[in-house]
Design a protein around this motif. Structure first.
Motif, short mmCIF file in Angstrom:
data_model
loop_
_atom_site.label_atom_id
_atom_site.label_comp_id
_atom_site.label_asym_id
_atom_site.label_seq_id
_atom_site.Cartn_x
_atom_site.Cartn_y
_atom_site.Cartn_z
N ASN A 169 -2.66 -5.63 0.25
CA ASN A 169 -4.08 -5.78 0.56
C ASN A 169 -4.97 -4.63 0.10
N ASP A 170 -4.44 -3.68 -0.66
CA ASP A 170 -5.24 -2.59 -1.26
C ASP A 170 -6.03 -1.81 -0.22
N ALA A 171 -5.40 -1.56 0.93
CA ALA A 171 -6.11 -0.83 1.98
C ALA A 171 -5.34 0.38 2.49
N CYS A 172 -4.06 0.48 2.17
CA CYS A 172 -3.27 1.60 2.69
C CYS A 172 -2.37 2.15 1.60
N ASN A 213 -10.31 -5.96 4.25
CA ASN A 213 -11.74 -5.71 4.46
C ASN A 213 -12.13 -4.26 4.26
N GLY A 214 -11.19 -3.36 4.42
CA GLY A 214 -11.50 -1.93 4.30
C GLY A 214 -10.27 -1.11 4.61
N ILE A 215 -10.43 0.19 4.48
CA ILE A 215 -9.32 1.11 4.71
C ILE A 215 -9.35 1.55 6.17
N VAL A 249 -5.39 5.76 7.90
CA VAL A 249 -5.04 6.13 6.54
C VAL A 249 -5.87 7.33 6.09
N PHE A 250 -7.17 7.29 6.38
CA PHE A 250 -8.04 8.43 6.06
C PHE A 250 -7.52 9.70 6.74
N SER A 251 -7.14 9.57 8.00
CA SER A 251 -6.68 10.72 8.78
C SER A 251 -5.41 11.33 8.18
N VAL A 252 -4.41 10.50 7.88
CA VAL A 252 -3.15 11.01 7.32
C VAL A 252 -3.38 11.65 5.96
N HIS A 281 -14.20 5.35 -0.27
CA HIS A 281 -14.45 4.19 0.59
C HIS A 281 -14.63 2.91 -0.24
N LYS A 282 -14.12 2.93 -1.47
CA LYS A 282 -14.22 1.77 -2.35
C LYS A 282 -13.61 0.54 -1.68
N LYS A 283 -14.30 -0.56 -1.77
CA LYS A 283 -13.83 -1.81 -1.17
C LYS A 283 -12.55 -2.28 -1.86
#
Length: 158
Positions: free
Chosen positions: A10-13, A40-42, A46-49, A59-61
């Motif tokens: 899903n290109d989010a993680c 729908n988003g990240i 994931v940002f935190s790690v 923050h690219k979709k």
């Protein structure tokens, strides 16, 4: 410049983490990400790690892999079974395929945010190690500048 596409479900993680990790190893690569079923988003986890490990994610979709199926690629790197199945959708424009199998840290539902973050961190650690080996063993030699004789920068012919 080497063009690399990283595909996950899903290109989010996983794909986003892999892109940041791989590009941190060196220059000469354009790395893109896509998902078989783009999310729908990240997630914030994931940002935190990634921030804890010194990376800053965009923050690219999330993008659908269909957008990239008809473009030429030096490498398409798949990160899960769903992504590996998308191989049949690509035209004959992929020079090299590489498959890794990483568990989706968000597949199981956890009420405890710390458990989810621990799962993401474990995937990050495994991914960092394996992507470094991939970069070292397959990509780095191809990315080195070449002498006129065809050797890499360590040539002594001149």
């Amino acid at each position: 410049m080497m063009n690399i596409l990283i595909v996950s479900n899903n290109d989010a993680c996983r794909s986003r983490m892999a892109m940041e990790i791989l590009t941190s190893f060196g220059r000469g690569m354009k790395v893109f990400t896509a998902g078989v079923l783009p999310g729908n988003g990240i997630p914030d986890t994931v940002f935190s790690v990634m921030e804890q490990n010194g990376y800053h994610l965009s923050h690219k979709k999330p993008v659908d892999v269909e957008l990239y199926c008809h473009q030429p690629w030096d490498y398409v790197v798949t990160l899960c079974r769903e992504a590996e199945e998308s191989r049949k959708d690509f035209d004959n424009v992929v020079r090299n395929w590489k498959h890794f199998l990483y568990n989706d840290p968000f597949q199981a539902y956890y009420n405890d945010e710390d458990l989810v973050e621990q799962q993401v961190a474990e995937v990050y650690d495994l991914m960092h190690r394996q992507l470094y080996e991939f970069y070292r063993d397959e990509l780095s030699e191809q990315l080195l500048p070449r002498c006129r004789c065809g050797a890499n920068t360590y040539c002594r012919c001149e």
